[in-house]
Design an enzyme around this catalytic site. Structure first.
Site, PDB file in Angstrom:
ATOM      1  N   ARG A 134      36.675  77.926  -7.321  1.00 22.41           N
ATOM      2  CA  ARG A 134      37.283  76.761  -7.529  1.00 22.41           C
ATOM      3  C   ARG A 134      36.479  75.673  -7.998  1.00 22.41           C
ATOM      4  O   ARG A 134      35.323  75.720  -7.818  1.00 22.41           O
ATOM      5  CB  ARG A 134      37.508  76.245  -5.962  1.00 22.41           C
ATOM      6  CG  ARG A 134      38.278  74.982  -5.813  1.00 22.41           C
ATOM      7  CD  ARG A 134      38.396  74.749  -4.500  1.00 22.41           C
ATOM      8  NE  ARG A 134      39.111  75.513  -3.675  1.00 22.41           N
ATOM      9  CZ  ARG A 134      39.102  75.843  -2.313  1.00 22.41           C
ATOM     10  NH1 ARG A 134      38.267  75.337  -1.552  1.00 22.41           N
ATOM     11  NH2 ARG A 134      39.975  76.821  -1.608  1.00 22.41           N
ATOM     12  N   ARG A 248      33.359  69.891   8.657  1.00 16.48           N
ATOM     13  CA  ARG A 248      34.498  70.569   8.229  1.00 16.48           C
ATOM     14  C   ARG A 248      34.968  70.018   6.864  1.00 16.48           C
ATOM     15  O   ARG A 248      34.361  68.980   6.474  1.00 16.48           O
ATOM     16  CB  ARG A 248      35.559  70.498   9.231  1.00 16.48           C
ATOM     17  CG  ARG A 248      36.648  71.541   9.278  1.00 16.48           C
ATOM     18  CD  ARG A 248      36.195  72.900   9.639  1.00 16.48           C
ATOM     19  NE  ARG A 248      37.290  73.621  10.153  1.00 16.48           N
ATOM     20  CZ  ARG A 248      38.150  74.504   9.023  1.00 16.48           C
ATOM     21  NH1 ARG A 248      37.720  74.403   7.703  1.00 16.48           N
ATOM     22  NH2 ARG A 248      39.313  75.223   9.468  1.00 16.48           N
ATOM     23  N   LYS A 249      35.961  70.653   6.221  1.00 12.47           N
ATOM     24  CA  LYS A 249      36.101  70.177   4.970  1.00 12.47           C
ATOM     25  C   LYS A 249      36.765  68.770   4.927  1.00 12.47           C
ATOM     26  O   LYS A 249      37.098  68.325   5.909  1.00 12.47           O
ATOM     27  CB  LYS A 249      36.988  70.852   4.068  1.00 12.47           C
ATOM     28  CG  LYS A 249      38.635  71.212   4.898  1.00 12.47           C
ATOM     29  CD  LYS A 249      39.632  72.042   4.148  1.00 12.47           C
ATOM     30  CE  LYS A 249      40.691  72.063   4.785  1.00 12.47           C
ATOM     31  NZ  LYS A 249      41.859  73.120   4.016  1.00 12.47           N
ATOM     32  N   GLY A 505      51.122  81.043   3.095  1.00 21.10           N
ATOM     33  CA  GLY A 505      50.946  82.531   3.544  1.00 21.10           C
ATOM     34  C   GLY A 505      50.735  82.652   5.011  1.00 21.10           C
ATOM     35  O   GLY A 505      50.787  83.563   5.481  1.00 21.10           O
ATOM     36  N   CYS A 510      47.865  75.866   3.217  1.00 20.96           N
ATOM     37  CA  CYS A 510      47.460  75.476   2.238  1.00 20.96           C
ATOM     38  C   CYS A 510      48.428  75.055   1.139  1.00 20.96           C
ATOM     39  O   CYS A 510      48.478  74.445   0.147  1.00 20.96           O
ATOM     40  CB  CYS A 510      46.549  76.691   1.210  1.00 20.96           C
ATOM     41  SG  CYS A 510      44.886  77.054   2.073  1.00 20.96           S
ATOM     42  N   GLY A 511      49.707  75.425   1.275  1.00 22.03           N
ATOM     43  CA  GLY A 511      50.953  75.357   0.357  1.00 22.03           C
ATOM     44  C   GLY A 511      51.561  74.040   1.020  1.00 22.03           C
ATOM     45  O   GLY A 511      52.725  73.741   0.491  1.00 22.03           O
TER      46      GLY A 511
END
Length: 587
Positions: A134, A248-249, A505, A510-511
């Site tokens: 990424r 965390r992110k 998914g 993430c979508g």
């Protein structure tokens, strides 16, 4: 504390008459700035002691705060991930056969966890020995040369190699093998790219207006701000350990459009353009996030910063999160959980004390984003603010491209534009700076039959995560299935307005299914015969823009084979679709 202030030329301010109180978005401004709300949580002084400390140039968790921490925190303590890049640890790791790496917990954690600090994700479950890489691509802006280099990387991996446009205006390339990584990192640097600090407990790609600098209606060009944020976060691509050990992110965006293409309500920090006493700057939203167990929209911090302080306030917020954030259950480590614990005013106070002058102005009521604004479609050909030039938005089906596709897109950018390519959060591409005299020839290019400027109406808003073809966390296949189901639905109904459909998914979303009109979250379920099959929880009602709202579950555990009739019914009953049989009869 060292000051970090960048000087900007203030943008020309819009005519105040255009932004009357009846049309101005006020979401970034709290209704009152008087006193902390009643019932604000009381926080003990010892809770505000920073949990990390600097040691030998890196930030580590203090000994007294290591009880009950999650496994990922233990991996960070055992070995500093940033050393793989900043001390060239990747050079030695890349020489070790992967089978040998797997024999040691330390090196196994290197490839499965620590390499994410270099933007490398081992696909252990579905592509053992191969990695997804990424990048960092602030504002989604890239060049034809960079695109060709990425194409050259994935081409050597044959069927295993491909690239995806992400929902953060970014590239992810697939098929990478560990021995190639040092050379790939050097190649990225040569073309002005980096993958550093793009995974795990780091700051993600700064999102901005995909039409920045070319949009006749833009509020402010977001590119200088997203570039500066990315340079700060990565230490100018050399590494910045001060913000690489977050709990965390963490997702930032800078808003520059009335259209809110940047999706501020789902970011940990969103800069909302606003004026104050004749000065240009930003009100701040904080805490928006998605996770498997909780999703929340960003809330006002009741803070405004001048344009010069975009980086200092980012630094202060990150330091507050780094110092005080929870590091136990990973599902409760995002920044909103800390805001909940301290209260908005308590969190704001911690940010303020970390500002260079230990001051943070209250929010301005002069938000510049128009609330009553109809979101524009950027696909197709549109005039730029530069006279005689246009941009073209191309639909990239679910964001997936191959090496030859990337070369073709780079060629289009060179032949018809200025060599620039822009990525969008809807997984599409924009080519700017096209002379109007070249538009007719561009529209005749064969590749536009695949990457259309005018795709079918349901395809326009289709987004899909990686799915279980490559991602080990995904429960179902998403990309091919989403295209197939959408094509079948299109054969059955007719629509006059786009409907945004997102696929993810797994519950990590993430979508971003919660922002879609209709969302599909992968799960396992049983069909009518009791057989375990791939399915989806169906979400309904997500909205973007000034009237943002997160969608909610409409129906759980629907077998994927049963989704077409369900979607047809939703489109007819909720979005004005007409069954094609009826449409033909009426004609």
């Amino acid at each position: 504390m060292a000051s970090f202030t960048i000087k900007f030329l203030a943008p020309s301010l819009p005519n105040p008459a255009r932004f009357s109180k009846s049309t101005v978005k006020l979401h970034a401004t709290p209704p009152s700035v008087a006193a902390p709300p009643a019932g604000a949580p009381e926080v003990a002084a010892e809770r505000l002691e920073p949990r990390v400390e600097e040691k030998d140039g890196y930030w580590i968790l203090k000994e007294q705060f290591r009880k009950g921490i999650n496994p990922q925190e233990k991996v960070k303590i055992e070995k500093e991930p940033m050393k793989l890049f900043m001390e060239n640890g990747i050079e030695e790791l890349a020489k070790i056969p992967i089978e040998e790496i797997d024999q040691s917990k330390l090196t196994k954690d290197d490839i499965d966890v620590r390499l994410k600090w270099l933007g490398l994700f081992h696909r252990r479950k579905n592509q053992y020995g191969r990695f997804m890489m990424r990048l960092k691509l602030p504002n989604g802006v890239t060049t034809s040369a960079q695109t060709r280099y990425l194409a050259s990387v994935i081409r050597k991996y044959g069927e295993e190699g491909c690239a995806d446009i992400t929902t953060r205006q970014n590239w992810q390339i697939r098929g990478v093998v560990l021995p190639d990584v040092p050379e790939i990192l050097k190649g990225l640097a040569e073309v002005g790219l980096t993958s550093l600090q793009s995974g795990m407990d780091n700051v993600r790609n700064p999102v901005g207006n995909p039409l920045a600098g070319i949009d006749p209606e833009e509020i402010v060009d977001t590119r200088p701000y997203t570039n500066l944020l990315s340079q700060f976060i990565t230490g100018n691509s050399r590494g910045n350990p001060a913000v690489s050990n977050l709990p965390r992110k963490w997702n930032p965006c800078v808003v520059g459009s009335h259209d809110l293409y940047e999706h501020p309500h789902i970011n940990d920090l969103a800069y909302m353009p606003a004026t104050k006493d004749g000065r240009f700057g930003f009100n701040l939203l904080v805490g928006g996030f998605f996770s498997a167990k909780r999703c929340d929209e960003a809330i006002p911090l009741d803070a405004w910063v001048p344009a010069d302080d975009v980086v200092p306030v980012c630094k202060a917020i990150l330091e507050a999160f780094r110092d005080l954030g929870f590091r136990g259950n990973r599902q409760k480590c995002r920044m909103m959980w800390l805001i909940d614990e301290l209260g908005v005013e308590g969190f704001r106070a911690e940010v303020e004390k970390r500002m260079p002058q230990q001051q943070l102005e209250r929010a301005s009521p002069e938000d510049l984003v128009q609330k009553q604004w109809e979101r524009r479609d950027y696909l197709g050909v549109h005039p730029q603010k530069q006279e005689g030039y246009s941009f073209i938005g191309l639909h990239i089906p679910v964001g997936r491209v191959q090496a030859d596709d990337m070369d073709e897109l780079a060629r289009l950018a060179d032949e018809y534009g200025s060599g620039e390519i822009r990525l969008t959060v809807e997984q599409n591409i924009i080519i700017p700076n096209i002379e109007n005299s070249k538009i007719e020839a561009l529209l005749k290019e064969p590749v536009l039959s695949t990457f259309s400027p005018d795709p079918p109406i349901l395809m326009k808003g289709l987004v899909a995560c990686t799915g279980n073809q490559f991602c080990g966390q995904a429960i179902i296949e998403t990309k091919a299935r989403s295209l197939k189901i959408t094509e079948e639905v299109q054969r059955q109904v007719s629509l006059t307005k786009p409907v945004r459909m997102h696929w993810t998914g797994c519950p990590n979303t993430c979508g971003q299914v919660q922002v879609a009109d209709i969302g599909f979250m992968g799960c396992l379920t049983r069909d009518k015969n009791g057989k375990t099959v791939e399915g989806a929880d169906v979400f309904l009602g997500g909205r973007i823009g000034s009237d943002s709202h997160l969608g909610e579950v409409y129906k759980k555990a629907v077998p994927c084979d049963d989704l077409v009739p369900l979607v047809v019914d939703l489109l007819v009953n909720n979005f004005g679709a007409v069954p094609r049989e009826r449409e033909e009869t009426e004609d």
